[in-house]
Scaffold this active site. Structure first.
Site, PDB file in Angstrom:
ATOM      1  N   GLU A   1     -58.274  -2.871  11.857  1.00 14.45           N
ATOM      2  CA  GLU A   1     -58.310  -1.906  12.960  1.00 14.45           C
ATOM      3  C   GLU A   1     -56.926  -1.315  13.235  1.00 14.45           C
ATOM      4  OE1 GLU A   1     -59.848  -3.438  16.630  1.00 14.45           O
ATOM      5  OE2 GLU A   1     -59.592  -1.526  17.680  1.00 14.45           O
TER       6      GLU A   1
ATOM      7  N   HIS B   1     -58.940   3.018  19.429  1.00 14.87           N
ATOM      8  CA  HIS B   1     -59.497   1.785  18.842  1.00 14.87           C
ATOM      9  C   HIS B   1     -60.601   2.086  17.845  1.00 14.87           C
ATOM     10  CE1 HIS B   1     -57.627  -1.238  21.569  1.00 14.87           C
ATOM     11  NE2 HIS B   1     -57.403  -0.118  22.262  1.00 14.87           N
TER      12      HIS B   1
ATOM     13  N   GLU C   1     -63.348   4.539  20.993  1.00 19.14           N
ATOM     14  CA  GLU C   1     -63.796   3.582  19.962  1.00 19.14           C
ATOM     15  C   GLU C   1     -64.364   4.416  18.825  1.00 19.14           C
ATOM     16  OE1 GLU C   1     -63.407   0.406  19.709  1.00 19.14           O
ATOM     17  OE2 GLU C   1     -63.268  -0.483  21.709  1.00 19.14           O
TER      18      GLU C   1
HETATM   19 ZN   LIG Z   1     -59.551  -2.570  19.531  1.00 18.39          ZN
END
Ligand SMILES: [Zn+2]
Length: 231
Positions: free
Chosen positions: A24, A79, A146
Site C-alpha cells: 500500500e 490510501h 481508498e
Molecule cells: Zn491505509
C-alpha cells in the site's frame, strides 16, 4: 497562497496492506507524487507539503499536527483498501463536519471516480464517514481516499502505472477545483518561429573609401539586374 497538505498513507516500518506483490505505501506514495507534480506543473497560487518526503514512519497524530501547525487549507490522505472488496470510496469525519469538508469530498470523489472509469468499470462504493484519527484531528477540510483494493482483482489496475498517474492527477484537479486555483498560462504558440529560424545570407561585392566608386559599382550591378544597396 493556499496551503495543501498531502498525507501519503503508510510508510517506513508500516507498509499498510500488502498483497499481490504490492505494498500500500508504495502505491500511495506514487499517487501523491503524481498529484503534487501535476499541481506544480498546471496551477499557481498555492504551496504544498507532503507528510513524508521519503519513507519515514509517522504516527497518525503527527500527520494531523503537521497540517494543523502549518495552517493547511486542505488535507488529503491517500490510501489503498484491503479486505477483498472492489471499487473506490472516500471518507470524511463522522462527527460534525463543515459544509466545506462535504464540498471537498464531493469534488474529489467525482474527479477520482471519473478518472478511474477511463480504465474500466470501477464500482462506486460511495461517499462515507468514519472516525479516522487524521480526519478527526485535522482542523481544515479533510478527506481520506481508498483507491481500490490491493487484495482483489482490483490489483490489476494498481499494477498499471498509467492508472496510478491518472488517479494522482484526479486528486490534484479535485483540490484545484475546490480551492479555485488558477491554471498556469499555457505557452503561446509562436507563428513567427519559422521565419525567425530562417537564416539570410547577404553577399558583399565591394568596399570603397570613396563613395563615388561605390555608386559606380552599384549602378553597374543594377544594370545587370541585381538589387544593389550602399551601406
Ligand atoms: Zn491505509
Amino acid at each position: 497562497m493556499k496551503k495543501i497538505f498531502w498525507d501519503k498513507g503508510h510508510g517506513g516500518s508500516d507498509p499498510g496492506a500488502v498483497a499481490n506483490g504490492l505494498q500500500e505505501k508504495q502505491l500511495t506514495h506514487k499517487i501523491v507524487e503524481y498529484a503534487t507534480d501535476y499541481l506544480a506543473a498546471h496551477y499557481e497560487g498555492f504551496t504544498q507539503r507532503v507528510s513524508r518526503e521519503g519513507d519515514q514512519s509517522l504516527t497518525l497524530g503527527q500527520r494531523a499536527d503537521m497540517a494543523n501547525k502549518w495552517g493547511a487549507d486542505v488535507f488529503v490522505s491517500v490510501h489503498i483498501n484491503a479486505g477483498g472488496g472492489t471499487g473506490f470510496e472516500s471518507y470524511v469525519y463522522n462527527g460534525g463536519v463543515s459544509s466545506q469538508t462535504v464540498a471537498l469530498q464531493n469534488v474529489l470523489h467525482g474527479e477520482i471516480l471519473f478518472a478511474m472509469r477511463g480504465f474500466g468499470a470501477i464500482t462506486d462504493r460511495g461517499k462515507k464517514r468514519a472516525n479516522y484519527a487524521v480526519l478527526r484531528e485535522t482542523k481544515m477540510p479533510a478527506v481520506l481516499t481508498e483507491n481500490l483494493f490491493i487484495d482483489s482483482n482490483d490489483s490489476k489496475y494498481l499494477k498499471n502505472e498509467a492508472f496510478l498517474k491518472a488517479v494522482g492527477e484526479a486528486h490534484a484537479r479535485g483540490i484545484a477545483k475546490f480551492l479555485g486555483l488558477s491554471q498556469k498560462e499555457k505557452p503561446q504558440p509562436q507563428p513567427q518561429q519559422q521565419v525567425s529560424d530562417k537564416k539570410l545570407y547577404r553577399v558583399q561585392v565591394g568596399a570603397f573609401s570613396d563613395r563615388r566608386n561605390a555608386e559606380n559599382l552599384a549602378e553597374e550591378l543594377k544594370k545587370k539586374g541585381y538589387p544593389a544597396i550602399i551601406v
